[in-house]
Design a protein around this motif. Structure first.
Motif, PDB file in Angstrom:
ATOM      1  N   UNK A 265      60.350  38.964 -27.692  1.00 47.73           N
ATOM      2  CA  UNK A 265      60.638  37.949 -26.677  1.00 47.73           C
ATOM      3  C   UNK A 265      59.611  36.814 -26.635  1.00 47.73           C
ATOM      4  N   UNK A 266      58.505  36.938 -27.430  1.00 44.47           N
ATOM      5  CA  UNK A 266      57.443  35.923 -27.343  1.00 44.47           C
ATOM      6  C   UNK A 266      57.037  35.366 -28.708  1.00 44.47           C
ATOM      7  N   UNK A 267      56.546  34.157 -28.677  1.00 49.66           N
ATOM      8  CA  UNK A 267      55.916  33.552 -29.858  1.00 49.66           C
ATOM      9  C   UNK A 267      54.409  33.517 -29.668  1.00 49.66           C
ATOM     10  N   UNK A 268      53.699  33.514 -30.787  1.00 49.05           N
ATOM     11  CA  UNK A 268      52.249  33.308 -30.765  1.00 49.05           C
ATOM     12  C   UNK A 268      51.984  31.821 -31.010  1.00 49.05           C
ATOM     13  N   UNK A 269      51.080  31.248 -30.220  1.00 45.30           N
ATOM     14  CA  UNK A 269      50.698  29.836 -30.368  1.00 45.30           C
ATOM     15  C   UNK A 269      49.281  29.766 -30.924  1.00 45.30           C
ATOM     16  N   UNK A 270      49.020  28.817 -31.805  1.00 44.77           N
ATOM     17  CA  UNK A 270      47.687  28.666 -32.394  1.00 44.77           C
ATOM     18  C   UNK A 270      47.290  27.197 -32.368  1.00 44.77           C
ATOM     19  N   UNK A 271      46.104  26.931 -31.846  1.00 46.58           N
ATOM     20  CA  UNK A 271      45.614  25.553 -31.860  1.00 46.58           C
ATOM     21  C   UNK A 271      44.113  25.537 -32.103  1.00 46.58           C
ATOM     22  N   UNK A 272      43.611  24.447 -32.641  1.00 44.09           N
ATOM     23  CA  UNK A 272      42.174  24.341 -32.852  1.00 44.09           C
ATOM     24  C   UNK A 272      41.717  22.910 -32.620  1.00 44.09           C
TER      25      UNK A 272
ATOM     26  N   UNK B   9      50.593  22.737 -30.768  1.00 46.43           N
ATOM     27  CA  UNK B   9      50.088  23.980 -31.350  1.00 46.43           C
ATOM     28  C   UNK B   9      51.106  24.489 -32.356  1.00 46.43           C
ATOM     29  N   UNK B  10      50.635  25.320 -33.283  1.00 47.05           N
ATOM     30  CA  UNK B  10      51.555  25.949 -34.220  1.00 47.05           C
ATOM     31  C   UNK B  10      52.244  27.108 -33.507  1.00 47.05           C
ATOM     32  N   UNK B  11      53.464  27.413 -33.962  1.00 48.76           N
ATOM     33  CA  UNK B  11      54.253  28.485 -33.353  1.00 48.76           C
ATOM     34  C   UNK B  11      54.634  29.470 -34.442  1.00 48.76           C
ATOM     35  N   UNK B  12      54.241  30.741 -34.270  1.00 45.32           N
ATOM     36  CA  UNK B  12      54.551  31.761 -35.283  1.00 45.32           C
ATOM     37  C   UNK B  12      55.144  32.993 -34.585  1.00 45.32           C
TER      38      UNK B  12
ATOM     39  N   UNK C 244      32.800  22.686 -21.708  1.00 43.70           N
ATOM     40  CA  UNK C 244      34.044  22.695 -20.926  1.00 43.70           C
ATOM     41  C   UNK C 244      35.154  22.011 -21.715  1.00 43.70           C
ATOM     42  N   UNK C 245      34.854  20.803 -22.206  1.00 47.49           N
ATOM     43  CA  UNK C 245      35.864  20.022 -22.916  1.00 47.49           C
ATOM     44  C   UNK C 245      36.340  20.732 -24.180  1.00 47.49           C
ATOM     45  N   UNK C 246      35.388  21.351 -24.895  1.00 48.90           N
ATOM     46  CA  UNK C 246      35.708  21.980 -26.180  1.00 48.90           C
ATOM     47  C   UNK C 246      36.816  23.017 -26.024  1.00 48.90           C
ATOM     48  N   UNK C 247      36.767  23.798 -24.949  1.00 50.33           N
ATOM     49  CA  UNK C 247      37.810  24.806 -24.744  1.00 50.33           C
ATOM     50  C   UNK C 247      38.985  24.229 -23.958  1.00 50.33           C
ATOM     51  N   UNK C 248      38.697  23.375 -22.967  1.00 47.86           N
ATOM     52  CA  UNK C 248      39.764  22.874 -22.088  1.00 47.86           C
ATOM     53  C   UNK C 248      40.804  22.075 -22.867  1.00 47.86           C
ATOM     54  N   UNK C 249      40.382  21.333 -23.901  1.00 49.94           N
ATOM     55  CA  UNK C 249      41.393  20.542 -24.622  1.00 49.94           C
ATOM     56  C   UNK C 249      42.312  21.439 -25.448  1.00 49.94           C
ATOM     57  N   UNK C 250      41.835  22.597 -25.873  1.00 48.14           N
ATOM     58  CA  UNK C 250      42.721  23.545 -26.558  1.00 48.14           C
ATOM     59  C   UNK C 250      43.660  24.225 -25.571  1.00 48.14           C
ATOM     60  N   UNK C 251      43.163  24.560 -24.386  1.00 44.03           N
ATOM     61  CA  UNK C 251      44.028  25.142 -23.346  1.00 44.03           C
ATOM     62  C   UNK C 251      45.148  24.162 -22.995  1.00 44.03           C
ATOM     63  N   UNK C 252      44.793  22.876 -22.962  1.00 38.09           N
ATOM     64  CA  UNK C 252      45.774  21.834 -22.678  1.00 38.09           C
ATOM     65  C   UNK C 252      46.881  21.826 -23.739  1.00 38.09           C
ATOM     66  N   UNK C 253      46.515  22.037 -24.997  1.00 38.18           N
ATOM     67  CA  UNK C 253      47.516  22.070 -26.080  1.00 38.18           C
ATOM     68  C   UNK C 253      48.441  23.284 -25.955  1.00 38.18           C
TER      69      UNK C 253
ATOM     70  N   UNK D 188      50.621  30.199 -22.300  1.00 35.36           N
ATOM     71  CA  UNK D 188      49.346  30.471 -21.640  1.00 35.36           C
ATOM     72  C   UNK D 188      48.350  30.946 -22.691  1.00 35.36           C
ATOM     73  N   UNK D 189      47.060  30.607 -22.505  1.00 39.25           N
ATOM     74  CA  UNK D 189      46.058  30.939 -23.512  1.00 39.25           C
ATOM     75  C   UNK D 189      45.621  32.400 -23.413  1.00 39.25           C
ATOM     76  N   UNK D 190      45.172  32.977 -24.525  1.00 34.39           N
ATOM     77  CA  UNK D 190      44.769  34.385 -24.532  1.00 34.39           C
ATOM     78  C   UNK D 190      43.364  34.587 -25.125  1.00 34.39           C
ATOM     79  N   UNK D 191      43.225  34.384 -26.433  1.00 33.08           N
ATOM     80  CA  UNK D 191      41.967  34.685 -27.124  1.00 33.08           C
ATOM     81  C   UNK D 191      41.462  33.470 -27.901  1.00 33.08           C
ATOM     82  N   UNK D 192      40.136  33.341 -27.974  1.00 35.37           N
ATOM     83  CA  UNK D 192      39.564  32.218 -28.721  1.00 35.37           C
ATOM     84  C   UNK D 192      38.382  32.670 -29.566  1.00 35.37           C
ATOM     85  N   UNK D 193      38.143  31.961 -30.666  1.00 42.60           N
ATOM     86  CA  UNK D 193      36.879  32.067 -31.390  1.00 42.60           C
ATOM     87  C   UNK D 193      36.203  30.702 -31.330  1.00 42.60           C
ATOM     88  N   UNK D 194      34.888  30.707 -31.172  1.00 36.26           N
ATOM     89  CA  UNK D 194      34.126  29.477 -31.006  1.00 36.26           C
ATOM     90  C   UNK D 194      33.068  29.396 -32.096  1.00 36.26           C
ATOM     91  N   UNK D 195      33.116  28.348 -32.905  1.00 35.18           N
ATOM     92  CA  UNK D 195      32.103  28.158 -33.940  1.00 35.18           C
ATOM     93  C   UNK D 195      31.291  26.923 -33.622  1.00 35.18           C
TER      94      UNK D 195
END
Ligand SMILES: [Mg+2]
Length: 291
Positions: free
Chosen positions: A41-48, A33-36, A68-77, A84-91
């Motif tokens: 004390x925390x970084x934001x992680x972004x993956x798609x 995932x990208x790290x910004x 299930x897979x569509x979201x689970x593979x991003x959680x895995x990243x 830990x994952x927080x918010x998602x957008x789904x297209x």
């Protein structure tokens, strides 16, 4: 030149030239995932991740599993970065002849794993397409001190995986796997892995990403690679879609982890090899390639 000749990573490297990156970015293209920047004390992680019909799934597969897979593979990243994952957008791209129930069931699958991992779906987009396409963009957080990337493996480190590998696609496990979020948090909080990633393309190919990023080599102990029942060594090395975590620990931490798990515990981690200083010691690959 055709895209197929360039290969997935050739393509990414070419596209990288056209991607503006500010100095504030901690990690851009090239990790799970990208790290910004985010807070003190925390970084934001972004993956798609994008899944396409007839490439990653077919209409004969259970739609709930596809979601299930569509979201689970991003959680895995996100887990692979130590976060830990927080918010998602789904297209989603939807063919006009598709039964409404199919889309509903895809979203049921997304909803179930979102609930399990406390992810809020906060938006997305829908378009008309010839084949079903699902894209998930997921945010996560990680304490700065717990960020774990691919480039910290050192000679002498022990290589581990979080579970058995191989046969994921054939068995349907790729539609029902549980992302290793709790294991990742346990590891970063207690054992500080020197490098970590998730296995999506296959152990052999993915381990090479750690070796390349860390400028080290590796030796695998084939007898110790955990496999699912009925899976050959070559399948365990190359099948991919396992979504287990692959990580490295210093020899001292590795010993502590092995001691810890001599008693019955919630997780078990499998030592499968050693990091070496010889960068020529790569893992033989016939890993899954996307083009
Ligand atoms: Mg990954």
């Amino acid at each position: 030149m055709k895209i197929s000749k360039l290969g997935e990573f050739g393509l990414i490297n070419m596209l990288k030239q056209f991607v503006p990156v500010s100095k504030t970015v901690i990690k851009g293209i090239g990790d799970d995932a990208a790290v910004v920047p985010y807070s003190k004390s925390e970084y934001l992680l972004i993956t798609t991740d994008m899944l396409a019909e007839d490439t990653h799934f077919t209409r004969r597969m259970p739609p709930q599993g596809i979601g299930h897979k569509a979201l689970a593979c991003s959680i895995s990243d996100i887990a692979a970065m130590g976060g830990w994952p927080t918010f998602a957008v789904v297209s989603i791209g939807i063919p006009k002849n598709l039964p409404v129930s199919f889309i509903k069931d895809i979203y049921k699958g997304i909803q179930e794993v979102a609930r399990q991992f406390n992810v809020s779906i906060v938006g997305g987009d829908t378009i008309k397409t010839d084949k079903i396409v699902i894209n998930v963009a997921l945010l996560g957080l990680v304490e700065k001190k717990n960020l774990t990337t691919r480039d910290g493996a050192k000679a002498g480190d022990v290589i581990f995986v979080t579970g058995p590998l191989g046969g994921s696609f054939k068995s349907g496990r790729h539609l029902s796997f549980t992302p290793r979020g709790p294991q990742a948090r346990f590891l970063v909080e207690n054992f500080k892995p020197s490098a970590m990633m998730d296995i999506s393309d296959g152990l052999s190919g993915d381990l090479n990403h750690i070796l390349k990023a860390s400028k080290v080599g590796a030796r695998l102990d084939h007898a110790y690679i955990p496999r699912h029942q009925g899976v050959s060594l070559s399948q365990a090395l190359n099948d991919g879609e396992d979504f287990e975590l692959l990580f490295t620990l210093s020899p001292q931490k590795a010993r502590l982890l092995m001691d810890w798990q001599t008693q019955k515990r919630a997780f078990y981690f499998y030592p499968i090899g050693t990091i070496t200083s010889d960068v020529k010691e790569k893992i033989d690959t016939k890993s899954f390639t996307h083009f």
